[in-house]
Design a protein around this motif. Structure first.
Motif, PDB file in Angstrom:
ATOM      1  N   ASP A 614       0.861  -1.193   0.000  1.00 34.84           N
ATOM      2  CA  ASP A 614       0.000   0.000   0.000  1.00 34.84           C
ATOM      3  C   ASP A 614       0.897   1.243   0.000  1.00 34.84           C
ATOM      4  O   ASP A 614       1.949   1.264   0.646  1.00 34.84           O
ATOM      5  N   LEU A 615       0.490   2.279  -0.785  1.00 31.59           N
ATOM      6  CA  LEU A 615       1.256   3.528  -0.818  1.00 31.59           C
ATOM      7  C   LEU A 615       0.977   4.351   0.454  1.00 31.59           C
ATOM      8  O   LEU A 615      -0.172   4.445   0.888  1.00 31.59           O
ATOM      9  N   ASP A 616       2.012   4.949   0.974  1.00 34.18           N
ATOM     10  CA  ASP A 616       1.860   5.829   2.141  1.00 34.18           C
ATOM     11  C   ASP A 616       1.580   7.249   1.654  1.00 34.18           C
ATOM     12  O   ASP A 616       2.364   7.818   0.874  1.00 34.18           O
ATOM     13  N   GLY A 617       0.467   7.835   2.051  1.00 41.18           N
ATOM     14  CA  GLY A 617       0.144   9.221   1.704  1.00 41.18           C
ATOM     15  C   GLY A 617      -0.398   9.399   0.304  1.00 41.18           C
ATOM     16  O   GLY A 617      -0.298  10.498  -0.263  1.00 41.18           O
ATOM     17  N   PHE A 618      -0.976   8.368  -0.336  1.00 39.86           N
ATOM     18  CA  PHE A 618      -1.486   8.489  -1.709  1.00 39.86           C
ATOM     19  C   PHE A 618      -2.690   9.426  -1.759  1.00 39.86           C
ATOM     20  O   PHE A 618      -2.865  10.179  -2.719  1.00 39.86           O
ATOM     21  N   LYS A 619      -3.529   9.409  -0.698  1.00 38.82           N
ATOM     22  CA  LYS A 619      -4.715  10.268  -0.690  1.00 38.82           C
ATOM     23  C   LYS A 619      -4.305  11.741  -0.732  1.00 38.82           C
ATOM     24  O   LYS A 619      -4.938  12.558  -1.399  1.00 38.82           O
ATOM     25  N   GLN A 620      -3.214  12.070  -0.077  1.00 41.14           N
ATOM     26  CA  GLN A 620      -2.749  13.459  -0.069  1.00 41.14           C
ATOM     27  C   GLN A 620      -2.290  13.884  -1.462  1.00 41.14           C
ATOM     28  O   GLN A 620      -2.501  15.021  -1.880  1.00 41.14           O
ATOM     29  N   VAL A 621      -1.675  12.927  -2.193  1.00 42.94           N
ATOM     30  CA  VAL A 621      -1.255  13.239  -3.576  1.00 42.94           C
ATOM     31  C   VAL A 621      -2.465  13.556  -4.415  1.00 42.94           C
ATOM     32  O   VAL A 621      -2.492  14.522  -5.193  1.00 42.94           O
ATOM     33  N   ASN A 622      -3.515  12.740  -4.306  1.00 44.27           N
ATOM     34  CA  ASN A 622      -4.739  12.974  -5.080  1.00 44.27           C
ATOM     35  C   ASN A 622      -5.374  14.317  -4.719  1.00 44.27           C
ATOM     36  O   ASN A 622      -5.849  15.054  -5.597  1.00 44.27           O
ATOM     37  N   ASP A 623      -5.345  14.609  -3.411  1.00 43.52           N
ATOM     38  CA  ASP A 623      -6.037  15.824  -2.975  1.00 43.52           C
ATOM     39  C   ASP A 623      -5.265  17.075  -3.372  1.00 43.52           C
ATOM     40  O   ASP A 623      -5.872  18.107  -3.712  1.00 43.52           O
ATOM     41  N   THR A 624      -3.959  17.004  -3.342  1.00 43.32           N
ATOM     42  CA  THR A 624      -3.159  18.205  -3.597  1.00 43.32           C
ATOM     43  C   THR A 624      -2.726  18.324  -5.056  1.00 43.32           C
ATOM     44  O   THR A 624      -2.620  19.429  -5.587  1.00 43.32           O
ATOM     45  N   CYS A 677      12.910  -6.391  -0.185  1.00 40.08           N
ATOM     46  CA  CYS A 677      13.980  -5.399  -0.215  1.00 40.08           C
ATOM     47  C   CYS A 677      14.148  -4.808  -1.610  1.00 40.08           C
ATOM     48  O   CYS A 677      14.358  -3.597  -1.779  1.00 40.08           O
ATOM     49  N   LYS A 678      14.054  -5.651  -2.641  1.00 41.23           N
ATOM     50  CA  LYS A 678      14.193  -5.163  -4.016  1.00 41.23           C
ATOM     51  C   LYS A 678      13.061  -4.203  -4.345  1.00 41.23           C
ATOM     52  O   LYS A 678      13.264  -3.180  -5.009  1.00 41.23           O
ATOM     53  N   ILE A 679      11.847  -4.532  -3.891  1.00 37.33           N
ATOM     54  CA  ILE A 679      10.702  -3.657  -4.158  1.00 37.33           C
ATOM     55  C   ILE A 679      10.888  -2.314  -3.460  1.00 37.33           C
ATOM     56  O   ILE A 679      10.644  -1.248  -4.041  1.00 37.33           O
ATOM     57  N   MET A 680      11.350  -2.347  -2.191  1.00 35.81           N
ATOM     58  CA  MET A 680      11.567  -1.096  -1.454  1.00 35.81           C
ATOM     59  C   MET A 680      12.619  -0.230  -2.162  1.00 35.81           C
ATOM     60  O   MET A 680      12.455   0.983  -2.300  1.00 35.81           O
ATOM     61  N   ALA A 681      13.660  -0.910  -2.644  1.00 42.75           N
ATOM     62  CA  ALA A 681      14.732  -0.166  -3.320  1.00 42.75           C
ATOM     63  C   ALA A 681      14.250   0.403  -4.634  1.00 42.75           C
ATOM     64  O   ALA A 681      14.574   1.537  -5.008  1.00 42.75           O
ATOM     65  N   ALA A 682      13.458  -0.391  -5.415  1.00 50.98           N
ATOM     66  CA  ALA A 682      13.013   0.051  -6.744  1.00 50.98           C
ATOM     67  C   ALA A 682      12.023   1.196  -6.649  1.00 50.98           C
ATOM     68  O   ALA A 682      11.976   2.063  -7.533  1.00 50.98           O
ATOM     69  N   CYS A 683      11.229   1.214  -5.577  1.00 46.75           N
ATOM     70  CA  CYS A 683      10.156   2.208  -5.487  1.00 46.75           C
ATOM     71  C   CYS A 683      10.536   3.442  -4.654  1.00 46.75           C
ATOM     72  O   CYS A 683       9.721   4.364  -4.504  1.00 46.75           O
ATOM     73  N   VAL A 696       7.463   8.750  -2.796  1.00 47.92           N
ATOM     74  CA  VAL A 696       6.351   8.022  -2.178  1.00 47.92           C
ATOM     75  C   VAL A 696       6.922   6.855  -1.396  1.00 47.92           C
ATOM     76  O   VAL A 696       7.858   6.174  -1.861  1.00 47.92           O
ATOM     77  N   ASP A 697       6.357   6.602  -0.214  1.00 47.51           N
ATOM     78  CA  ASP A 697       6.781   5.473   0.611  1.00 47.51           C
ATOM     79  C   ASP A 697       5.794   4.318   0.467  1.00 47.51           C
ATOM     80  O   ASP A 697       4.623   4.509   0.121  1.00 47.51           O
ATOM     81  N   LEU A 698       6.289   3.074   0.759  1.00 44.02           N
ATOM     82  CA  LEU A 698       5.465   1.859   0.686  1.00 44.02           C
ATOM     83  C   LEU A 698       5.384   1.222   2.048  1.00 44.02           C
ATOM     84  O   LEU A 698       6.323   1.287   2.843  1.00 44.02           O
ATOM     85  N   SER A 699       4.290   0.538   2.290  1.00 43.83           N
ATOM     86  CA  SER A 699       4.154  -0.358   3.437  1.00 43.83           C
ATOM     87  C   SER A 699       3.637  -1.686   2.899  1.00 43.83           C
ATOM     88  O   SER A 699       2.781  -1.711   2.006  1.00 43.83           O
TER      89      SER A 699
END
Length: 758
Positions: A614-624, A677-683, A696-699
């Motif tokens: 899940d993206l961290d703070g995606f709703k804020q991106v949409n809103d702003t 780890c690869k996903i965290m690094a790639a994103c 953007v951060d991931l969880s």
């Protein structure tokens, strides 16, 4: 009953010719009888001469053998020295023409005395019939054996034998003498019986001893039971006609039994040879007789025919004229004859229907009076050309007396007298119905042509052999063939139907319709454009075309272009399994692949990992920044996720900013941690979104099969729980599910270079 002079003349000629024929027939038959009787006398004389000659030879050999029998049973002779005994025993035998060796055999068949050698040759003849017959006591006196190849000399010979007995009356042995068969052959060859003649020497039981003409395979052959042998055996001598069992030639046979010996001799002349001269004479005399008879009858017939000729010609002419008028008057066409002055000489009854005038009213009138000035002027160029010797054929419209317009085809044929035209034969045929039918057919064809041009489907027509006769514009667009190029070509060349998912050719529905003589249901396939190679998905159906008698005259195929429909169906099928924004597999496809991965894991004994991200703070991106920027962010994120996993792994958009990753076929939890780890690094790198740059951060949460669940639903719940644990723990990290009562384990943080699974 009175006969005319002609009939009496013919009767007299017939009687005269029959008399001539009878005289010649009698003469010819007399010649045949003379030739036949001469052949019988000749054959009887020859067979008598042969009988006497062979009987003398047999008698000489028999006397020699009797002398030997007397000698071998005389102790005084047998006591003589060998040379004197040889002269005493065999002196007479040396003077017999054609005789071979004389042998004295003991009862066991061994040679004890030899006429040709003082020291007898070593041989045993116990297997010969002339030894067995005496040994069995079945015969006494002279025995004539079957022809054999001599065991001592190798020559073919006729064995003659007599038994001799000891003082006690018991059989002591056999004296055997041989006559060389070559002696009989030379005797036969000295006689000339013509190319089809034959001479034969038989034993009384039908075995062939010698024959002319000579044949190796006939010598020793048994003809017992054949018709000729039965005739020979039925009398001591005679003459008859029969057909040879050896060469199937019909011959005149004269035969005699040779003295008191079990031999038969015959002289046979070919019937064709006997009658050859008579045939030639008969043909000559018969031909001459027939010539005389034919001359008599022919002369009488010529004279009688000349008498009847005038009457017959006159009657035939009258009958021919009546027949011709009847035929012409019943023809539906106008038939007429106009002389070189264009005056009528003949007209049939059809003129009454066309012009309202009977043939009698037209005869002698000028053609202008019949046609009228206007129609005459139209026809005058054709009339002038016909009078110059050129045939004319043209169509014309005529208004009949009832005022009805009628179409006609007219033919003007010149009537030549040498090089000069003396008149014109005119034939005018009503083609009104044909014209109407042609116009109706043209209108129907025009309607069909316009219909085929206006419909949206491709139409291909062929003849009964499958050769193209018509393509409508849609068919030309699909195939790339122009109508004139495709005409006469094989339909498989013009419409080459392929299997939709392959380049393999597909059976032509039109060919099937022609072969099965019934319509063929629509068939899916692909047609390639002739020049551009463009692919068109089509549905082709075909039906045969039959005439009114039910015979196949061709076929028609209809090809519906379903390219857009197929593309739409494929697109809809893709949308059913893929996310419309990111083009990642949706949950439906994810579940299907998860079931397969779990089935393989159970079979192979390895593990499967399910990740929830899940993206961290995606709703804020949409809103702003706006939803467009948010959508672009999701697309780039999907591309990075896909690039960070294996080709065999599945990245799925669950909805909104939530993603699921399926890792099949892993061996341990460490592999899933490494992928996290690869996903965290790639994103983690910033995202360039139009005019914006965002970080953007991931969880994420991870669940493993079989530790955390036995099916995809359980693994999804547990991975989702681990993801929410990661969010609650501060985000920007992955957590591994550890059980319902245990806290999930952190496996990766943003910036980590290695997994921390433990």
């Amino acid at each position: 009953m009175r006969f005319s002079a002609t009939s009496r003349l013919i009767l007299l000629a017939v009687l005269l010719s029959l008399g001539i024929g009878g005289l010649f027939a009698r003469s010819i038959w007399t010649l045949r009888e003379e030739a036949w009787h001469h052949a019988e006398r000749t054959s009887v004389n020859l067979v008598r001469t042969l009988d006497q000659n062979i009987a003398r030879t047999m008698e000489s050999v028999d006397l020699s053998m009797q002398r030997v029998v007397e000698g071998v049973t005389d102790p005084y002779v047998m006591a003589l020295p060998v040379e004197m005994r040889q002269r005493a025993l065999f002196d007479n035998s040396l003077r017999v023409q054609g005789i071979g060796s004389l042998l004295v055999l003991d009862r066991a068949g061994n040679v004890v005395i030899d006429s040709e050698f003082l020291e007898p040759r070593k041989a045993n003849f116990a297997d010969r019939d002339y030894v067995k017959v005496f040994d069995s006591g079945a015969h006494t006196g002279l025995y004539v054996g079957a022809p054999v190849r001599a065991r001592l000399t190798g020559r073919y010979s006729l064995p003659l034998s007599r038994a001799y007995y000891g003082p006690d009356g018991q059989l002591a042995g056999v004296v055997v003498g041989t006559l060389r068969l070559a002696h009989f052959q030379s005797l036969f060859e000295a006689l000339n019986l013509g190319p089809g003649g034959s001479l034969n020497l038989f034993r009384s039981d039908g075995i062939v001893i010698a024959r002319f003409p000579f044949s190796e395979d006939v010598r020793g052959r048994s003809l017992a039971g054949t018709a000729n042998i039965r005739a020979f055996q039925s009398a001591r001598s005679g003459v008859f006609t029969g057909r040879s069992a050896i060469d199937n030639v019909e011959r005149l046979y004269a035969f005699r039994h040779v003295g008191d010996y079990p031999l038969m001799v015959n002289v046979a002349q070919s019937v064709d040879d006997i009658l050859a001269g008579w045939y030639r004479s008969a043909w000559i005399l018969g031909g001459f007789a027939l010539l005389l008879m034919a001359a008599c009858v022919g002369l009488a017939g010529l004279f009688a025919r000349e008498l009847r000729r005038r009457q017959q010609i006159s009657a035939r002419l009258e009958q021919a004229e009546r027949d011709l008028r009847t035929i012409l008057n019943n023809l539906p066409s106008m038939i007429g004859y106009w002389d070189r002055d264009l005056c009528n000489r003949f007209a049939n009854h059809a003129y009454l229907d066309w012009f309202g005038q009977a043939p009698g009213q037209i005869r002698g009138r000028h053609i202008r009076e019949l046609l009228g000035d206007e129609l005459y002027e139209k026809n005058r160029p054709y009339l002038e050309q016909a009078l110059q010797g050129h045939e004319q054929l043209f169509e014309r419209t005529i208004v009949d007396p009832a005022g009805v317009e009628r179409y006609a085809i007219a033919s003007y044929v010149p009537d030549f007298d040498g090089d000069e035209v003396r008149g014109i034969f005119v034939q005018v045929t009503d083609i009104t119905e044909r014209k109407r039918m042609e116009e109706a057919l043209f209108e129907e064809k025009e309607r069909m042509r316009l219909t085929l041009r206006s419909i949206g489907d491709a139409v291909v027509c062929t003849d009964a052999q499958g050769l193209v006769t018509y393509l409508n514009p849609v068919a030309q667009r699909l195939t790339g063939w122009q109508g004139f190029d495709a005409a006469g070509r094989n339909v498989d060349e013009v419409v080459h139907l392929l299997v939709p998912d392959d380049q393999a050719p597909q059976p032509s529905p039109l060919r099937l319709a022609l072969q099965q003589k019934k319509p063929v249901e629509p068939t899916r396939g692909v047609v390639l454009h002739r020049t551009s190679g463009q692919r068109f998905d089509v549905e082709e159906s075909a039906s045969p075309i039959t005439d009114r008698h039910g015979q196949i005259t061709g076929a028609v195929a209809v090809l519906r272009d379903v390219t857009d429909a197929v593309a739409m169906a494929e697109h809809m099928a893709h949308l059913a399994q893929y996310d419309a924004l990111t083009d990642l597999p949706n949950r439906v496809l994810l579940q299907d692949r998860a079931r397969q991965a779990l089935a393989h894991a159970r079979r192979d004994g390895n593990s499967v990992a399910v990740m929830y991200i899940d993206l961290d703070g995606f709703k804020q991106v949409n809103d702003t920044r706006g939803h467009d920027v948010g959508d672009e962010l999701l697309v780039q994120l999907a591309q990075r996720l896909t690039g960070a996993v294996r080709a065999s792994d599945t990245v799925c958009r669950q909805g909104g900013d939530e993603f699921v990753v399926l890792l099949p076929g892993i061996d341990a939890a460490e592999q899933a941690c490494q992928v996290a780890c690869k996903i965290m690094a790639a994103c983690s790198a910033p995202y360039q979104l139009s005019s914006h740059v965002l970080s953007v951060d991931l969880s994420g949460g991870i669940a493993l099969f079989p530790e955390h669940g036995q099916d995809f639903e359980a693994l999804s719940r547990h991975a989702d729980a681990a993801m929410y644990a990661a969010k609650h723990a501060g985000r920007r990290q992955f957590r591994l599910y550890a059980g319902a009562d245990a806290e999930s384990v952190r496996v990766a943080l943003e910036g980590d270079r290695a997994s921390a699974c433990s």
